[in-house]
Design a protein around this motif. Structure first.
Motif, PDB file in Angstrom:
ATOM      1  N   LYS A  13      10.393  24.499 -15.938  1.00 50.79           N
ATOM      2  CA  LYS A  13      10.691  25.934 -15.907  1.00 50.79           C
ATOM      3  C   LYS A  13       9.440  26.701 -16.292  1.00 50.79           C
ATOM      4  O   LYS A  13       8.818  26.409 -17.306  1.00 50.79           O
ATOM      5  N   LYS A  88      19.741  26.759 -21.386  1.00 45.35           N
ATOM      6  CA  LYS A  88      20.015  27.832 -20.431  1.00 45.35           C
ATOM      7  C   LYS A  88      20.031  27.300 -19.009  1.00 45.35           C
ATOM      8  O   LYS A  88      20.808  27.762 -18.179  1.00 45.35           O
ATOM      9  N   ILE A  89      19.186  26.351 -18.732  1.00 47.70           N
ATOM     10  CA  ILE A  89      19.183  25.780 -17.386  1.00 47.70           C
ATOM     11  C   ILE A  89      20.441  24.946 -17.177  1.00 47.70           C
ATOM     12  O   ILE A  89      21.114  25.069 -16.166  1.00 47.70           O
ATOM     13  N   LEU A  90      20.774  24.146 -18.174  1.00 49.20           N
ATOM     14  CA  LEU A  90      21.946  23.280 -18.016  1.00 49.20           C
ATOM     15  C   LEU A  90      23.230  24.086 -17.934  1.00 49.20           C
ATOM     16  O   LEU A  90      24.186  23.671 -17.282  1.00 49.20           O
ATOM     17  N   SER A  91      23.246  25.247 -18.573  1.00 52.08           N
ATOM     18  CA  SER A  91      24.464  26.053 -18.479  1.00 52.08           C
ATOM     19  C   SER A  91      24.391  27.033 -17.316  1.00 52.08           C
ATOM     20  O   SER A  91      25.235  27.894 -17.190  1.00 52.08           O
ATOM     21  N   ARG A  92      23.378  26.889 -16.466  1.00 49.03           N
ATOM     22  CA  ARG A  92      23.240  27.641 -15.223  1.00 49.03           C
ATOM     23  C   ARG A  92      22.971  29.133 -15.441  1.00 49.03           C
ATOM     24  O   ARG A  92      23.201  29.952 -14.556  1.00 49.03           O
ATOM     25  N   ILE A  93      22.520  29.507 -16.627  1.00 45.33           N
ATOM     26  CA  ILE A  93      22.197  30.915 -16.855  1.00 45.33           C
ATOM     27  C   ILE A  93      20.922  31.262 -16.092  1.00 45.33           C
ATOM     28  O   ILE A  93      20.815  32.304 -15.488  1.00 45.33           O
ATOM     29  N   THR A  94      19.981  30.347 -16.120  1.00 42.38           N
ATOM     30  CA  THR A  94      18.747  30.581 -15.391  1.00 42.38           C
ATOM     31  C   THR A  94      18.431  29.354 -14.547  1.00 42.38           C
ATOM     32  O   THR A  94      18.908  28.260 -14.850  1.00 42.38           O
ATOM     33  N   GLU A  95      17.682  29.568 -13.503  1.00 43.85           N
ATOM     34  CA  GLU A  95      17.390  28.447 -12.603  1.00 43.85           C
ATOM     35  C   GLU A  95      16.116  27.742 -13.023  1.00 43.85           C
ATOM     36  O   GLU A  95      15.186  28.385 -13.496  1.00 43.85           O
ATOM     37  N   PRO A  96      16.059  26.434 -12.803  1.00 45.27           N
ATOM     38  CA  PRO A  96      14.787  25.762 -13.054  1.00 45.27           C
ATOM     39  C   PRO A  96      13.773  26.134 -11.970  1.00 45.27           C
ATOM     40  O   PRO A  96      14.161  26.529 -10.870  1.00 45.27           O
TER      41      PRO A  96
ATOM     42  N   ILE B  29      22.286  21.378 -10.392  1.00 44.44           N
ATOM     43  CA  ILE B  29      21.381  22.450 -10.784  1.00 44.44           C
ATOM     44  C   ILE B  29      20.022  22.175 -10.186  1.00 44.44           C
ATOM     45  O   ILE B  29      19.425  21.140 -10.462  1.00 44.44           O
ATOM     46  N   GLN B  30      19.565  23.043  -9.336  1.00 42.87           N
ATOM     47  CA  GLN B  30      18.210  22.911  -8.820  1.00 42.87           C
ATOM     48  C   GLN B  30      17.745  24.266  -8.310  1.00 42.87           C
ATOM     49  O   GLN B  30      18.553  25.153  -8.091  1.00 42.87           O
ATOM     50  N   PRO B  31      16.438  24.422  -8.188  1.00 42.54           N
ATOM     51  CA  PRO B  31      15.951  25.720  -7.737  1.00 42.54           C
ATOM     52  C   PRO B  31      16.481  26.025  -6.342  1.00 42.54           C
ATOM     53  O   PRO B  31      16.525  25.136  -5.483  1.00 42.54           O
ATOM     54  N   LEU B 132      24.287  38.391 -19.570  1.00 45.98           N
ATOM     55  CA  LEU B 132      23.523  37.693 -18.530  1.00 45.98           C
ATOM     56  C   LEU B 132      22.636  36.614 -19.114  1.00 45.98           C
ATOM     57  O   LEU B 132      22.417  35.580 -18.501  1.00 45.98           O
ATOM     58  N   ILE B 135      25.408  33.618 -21.125  1.00 47.62           N
ATOM     59  CA  ILE B 135      26.571  32.929 -20.567  1.00 47.62           C
ATOM     60  C   ILE B 135      26.435  32.870 -19.054  1.00 47.62           C
ATOM     61  O   ILE B 135      25.914  33.799 -18.438  1.00 47.62           O
ATOM     62  N   TYR B 136      26.922  31.788 -18.493  1.00 47.82           N
ATOM     63  CA  TYR B 136      26.956  31.721 -17.044  1.00 47.82           C
ATOM     64  C   TYR B 136      28.304  32.199 -16.531  1.00 47.82           C
ATOM     65  O   TYR B 136      29.354  31.858 -17.065  1.00 47.82           O
ATOM     66  N   ARG B 139      27.581  36.459 -11.305  1.00 48.26           N
ATOM     67  CA  ARG B 139      27.087  37.772 -11.714  1.00 48.26           C
ATOM     68  C   ARG B 139      27.778  38.920 -10.998  1.00 48.26           C
ATOM     69  O   ARG B 139      27.763  40.059 -11.452  1.00 48.26           O
ATOM     70  N   LYS B 289      19.345  34.959  -9.224  1.00 46.53           N
ATOM     71  CA  LYS B 289      18.756  33.893 -10.020  1.00 46.53           C
ATOM     72  C   LYS B 289      17.692  34.399 -10.986  1.00 46.53           C
ATOM     73  O   LYS B 289      17.348  33.717 -11.930  1.00 46.53           O
ATOM     74  N   ALA B 292      18.648  36.673 -15.340  1.00 41.64           N
ATOM     75  CA  ALA B 292      18.581  36.266 -16.748  1.00 41.64           C
ATOM     76  C   ALA B 292      17.150  36.301 -17.277  1.00 41.64           C
ATOM     77  O   ALA B 292      16.925  36.508 -18.460  1.00 41.64           O
ATOM     78  N   ASP B 293      16.171  36.098 -16.407  1.00 44.21           N
ATOM     79  CA  ASP B 293      14.788  36.068 -16.865  1.00 44.21           C
ATOM     80  C   ASP B 293      14.164  37.453 -16.908  1.00 44.21           C
ATOM     81  O   ASP B 293      13.198  37.678 -17.622  1.00 44.21           O
TER      82      ASP B 293
END
Lengths: 425, 295
Positions: A13, A88-96, B29-31, B132, B135-136, B139, B289, B292-293
């Motif tokens: 990330k 955060k990545i594992l809980s899908r809040i943000t993408e890797p 989970i992947q980009p 945001l 928690i997932y 959105r 995506k 959150a950032d």
């Protein structure tokens, strides 16, 4: 393969320096869009600007691991090591940015207690709101409502807006909702560091209960006692890498020791940033490189296997009667041994200026699994030539060879073999 | 045993086919690159969250105010009074044969809903930054709930219209059955705009300053103050591009029996609203995506 709960493969990330992307103003985007054709004209691709490495940090670098169902994993590491990013990545809040992960089952994340609490709403209303935000269904909340309220121990205030709550009451309410989540996988970030001691204890108990029910838990904490009592395995993260995984004690040891030595993730070789020329005439000998010769390339040595240390050094002036040595200290600062080159070959009587290396071998590593600090030095008669305190971390792991004999990690610092004979009298 | 049971329940609830485990859903989970699916099914799974967030917005809206939900009536009511004084009495703008107050109030109802929905949904993501980043959930729930919540204000304000209709002795014809369709059109249009603006607001804070301005301009581009029959030629086409024109005219037609059914324009408006929603969804999805950032 059916019992895997989480599989993480080379997760990376990237963040912009300063952790956050700066807010873009529409104006800037328009300007840059206007300039885009000219940029192309000058043959500078846009991506070159964006990939300037100095602008980014990798919060996670090639993190890979697997967690089985029902395991409780502690994740420890310093601030900024990437623990929260991982969750955060594992809980899908943000993408890797790169990599792949697989979650088997529904995961709930608890990165802070009381997410989504609204100050104007009452305790009762917030239980429903927060429960829904955490992924509970209304029917589920209805069913557990009384239990949640009882857990908070603030029944009296349940119909008061939470903005009138004390911070302790607020946290109690928030944690009670979270504690009644029932996902297959729970991702928890440092949420137990709240509330008074009694409530913390209660929360720990609840977490332990969750673990016993066979749920998978990833638990980030700086509270080593909590990690020790809850987790079956741990990962130590440092600057975005998993630099140690395995038994909790080993990870904790290494984490604590790293607080002293300032280096967590070194490899087995240390090249020392030292001047190659003599700066002052007092310098007679300088150790330039230290290598722990291990088959795996890391500073890991198994119990019972040889420890091989190769020390490279430079001699600037002719020297007499040189002795090398290294000491090993435990994580609680007990000096365990002091090994010297004079033990096997006596002092080196004469050395000319030049580059040398010396090799030290401990035939059978007597240390039990844990993390140890290595210091080394050289002296000539009574005069110290060079001394490097706490230079390197030595990780000792259980050797498979002993696993069948010793069911658990033995206590004590040393493994001393003893012969036992049973007789019937 | 117990665990097995939980898994079975989960399967029944979630209904996701799992690949490697017999009984657990697998999330990968992947980009993501380029086009991403909308995951509308997932949105459906989170419908209770949508309900609770909407419920929160409604509940919190008039907390700690003295007159509470009466605000929902007061705002359009006083706007109507001001419009009646300035545009009805002073400027003598025609009102197609009905008294100007009810003429403007009937239009103000859907307009206020639209303006509120647009305003609230455009700020919704930034306002929920703490959610945001912690928690997932899909959105989309956030701008959606911000668009649904103003419907309650609409319903409250509608009661005043009913009173006014009795007062002026104007009774709706059978065309009133089309009213929900016009409301749905207003909802679709505001959702489309809200999706665009909320996602843009995360990236570009300029949006926050643009929205009040945009609302004002849009009000004048919608026949709230004046009847659309005042405009001719190319102006009508421009007016027709605005979905709110059809909504406002439709409300007047369905409730007051004023004007003609907006037959020709309605398809253009429906098309434009749907286009807004679809492109809004695509944009939202592509930006999702990074929320959150960046937020």
């Amino acid at each position: 393969m059916t019992d895997i709960a989480i599989r993480v493969d080379n997760l990376r990330k990237r963040y912009r320096i300063g952790q956050r992307e700066p807010y873009k103003a529409l104006r800037d985007v328009l300007t840059s869009a206007m300039c885009a054709p000219f940029r192309r004209l000058r043959r500078i691709p846009k991506s070159e600007f964006r990939n300037a490495n100095s602008e980014y940090i990798w919060a996670l670098k090639d993190v890979s691991f697997e967690v089985k169902q029902g395991e409780v994993i502690g994740i420890i590491g310093r601030n900024g090591a990437g623990k929260t990013t991982l969750l955060k990545i594992l809980s899908r809040i943000t993408e890797p940015t790169e990599g792949y992960a697989e979650i088997h089952g529904r995961a709930s994340s608890l990165l802070e207690v009381g997410t989504g609490f609204h100050p104007e709403l009452t305790g009762r209303e917030n239980i429903y709101l927060n429960g829904a935000i955490l992924g509970m269904r209304k029917a589920e909340i209805d069913k557990k409502f009384d239990e949640i309220v009882a857990f908070t121990e603030i029944e009296k205030f349940i119909d008061t807006p939470v903005k009138y709550y004390s911070s302790g009451m607020y946290v109690r309410l928030a944690f009670s909702v979270a504690a009644h989540l029932e996902p297959e996988i729970l991702l928890v970030d440092e949420v137990l560091a709240v509330g008074d001691a009694a409530f913390q204890k209660k929360c720990l108990g609840k977490m332990g209960g969750v673990a016993k029910e066979g749920r998978t838990v990833l638990f980030v904490s700086h509270n080593m006692a909590a990690v020790r009592s809850l987790c079956s395995r741990a990962f130590l993260l440092d600057s975005g890498k998993v630099c140690q995984s395995g038994p909790v004690e080993i990870c904790i040891d290494r984490y604590l020791i790293a607080a002293d030595t300032n280096a967590l993730c070194e490899l087995n070789t240390l090249t020392l940033p030292r001047p190659t020329v003599v700066v002052d005439d007092k310098a007679t000998l300088r150790i330039t490189r230290v290598k722990l010769d291990t088959p795996n390339g890391h500073n890991i040595v198994k119990t019972g296997e040889p420890i091989v240390l190769i020390i490279s050094f430079k001699v600037f002036q002719p020297l007499h009667n040189v002795v090398f040595g290294f000491t090993v200290e435990s994580s609680d600062n007990v000096r365990l041994c002091d090994c010297r080159s004079s033990d096997s070959c006596g002092p080196i009587s004469y050395m000319q200026p030049g580059d040398y290396s010396i090799r030290a071998v401990v035939q059978s590593n007597p240390l039990n699994p844990g993390t140890y600090r290595l210091s080394l030095g050289a002296r000539s008669e009574s005069k110290g030539l060079d001394y490097l305190p706490d230079l390197m971390i030595l990780l000792v792991e259980t050797s498979e060879r002993f696993e069948s004999l010793w069911l658990e990690n033995p206590s004590g610092l040393f493994r001393v073999f003893s012969d036992w004979t049973l007789q019937s009298n | 045993m117990n665990a097995m049971k939980v898994h079975e329940n989960l399967m029944a609830e979630v209904g996701i086919a799992s690949q490697s485990n017999a009984d657990l859903p697998v999330f990968v989970i992947q980009p993501s690159h380029g086009w991403v699916s909308l995951r509308l099914r997932e949105l459906w799974e989170y419908r209770e969250l949508l309900y609770f967030l909407t419920w929160r917005d409604i509940k919190v809206r008039y907390k700690q105010t003295v007159i509470g939900a009466a605000w929902a009536i007061i705002q359009p009511f006083f706007t109507m009074v001001v419009f009646t004084l300035f545009f009805g009495r002073l400027a003598k703008i025609p009102s197609e044969g009905v008294p100007y107050p009810i003429f403007s109030y009937t239009a103000l109802l859907p307009w206020t809903f639209f303006a509120q929905a647009m305003n609230q949904s455009s700020n919704s993501l930034v306002g929920s930054a703490n959610l945001l980043t912690k928690i997932y959930f899909p959105r989309l729930v956030i701008p959606l709930s911000a668009t649904i919540a103003p419907l309650v204000d609409f319903a409250i304000a509608f009661t005043l219209l009913v009173g006014m209709m009795f007062f002026y002795q104007i009774y709706p014809t059978s065309a009133v059955i089309w009213l929900p369709a016009f409301l749905l059109l207003a909802f679709t249009a505001s959702l489309g705009v809200g999706l665009w603006l909320s996602a843009m607001n995360v990236q570009y804070r300029d949006v926050r300053y643009t929205v009040p301005f945009l609302t004002q301009l849009w009000l004048f581009a919608t026949p709230v103050i004046y009847p659309s029959s005042m405009l001719h030629g190319p102006w009508r086409i421009i007016l027709g591009l605005n979905p709110m024109t059809v909504v406002v005219e439709g409300f007047r037609w369905a409730l007051l029996g004023v004007g003609d059914a907006p037959e020709g324009m309605i398809w253009a408006s429906v098309g434009i609203s749907l286009l807004l929603v679809v492109t809004g969804l695509i944009y939202f999805n592509r930006m999702e995506k990074t929320f959150a950032d960046v937020v």
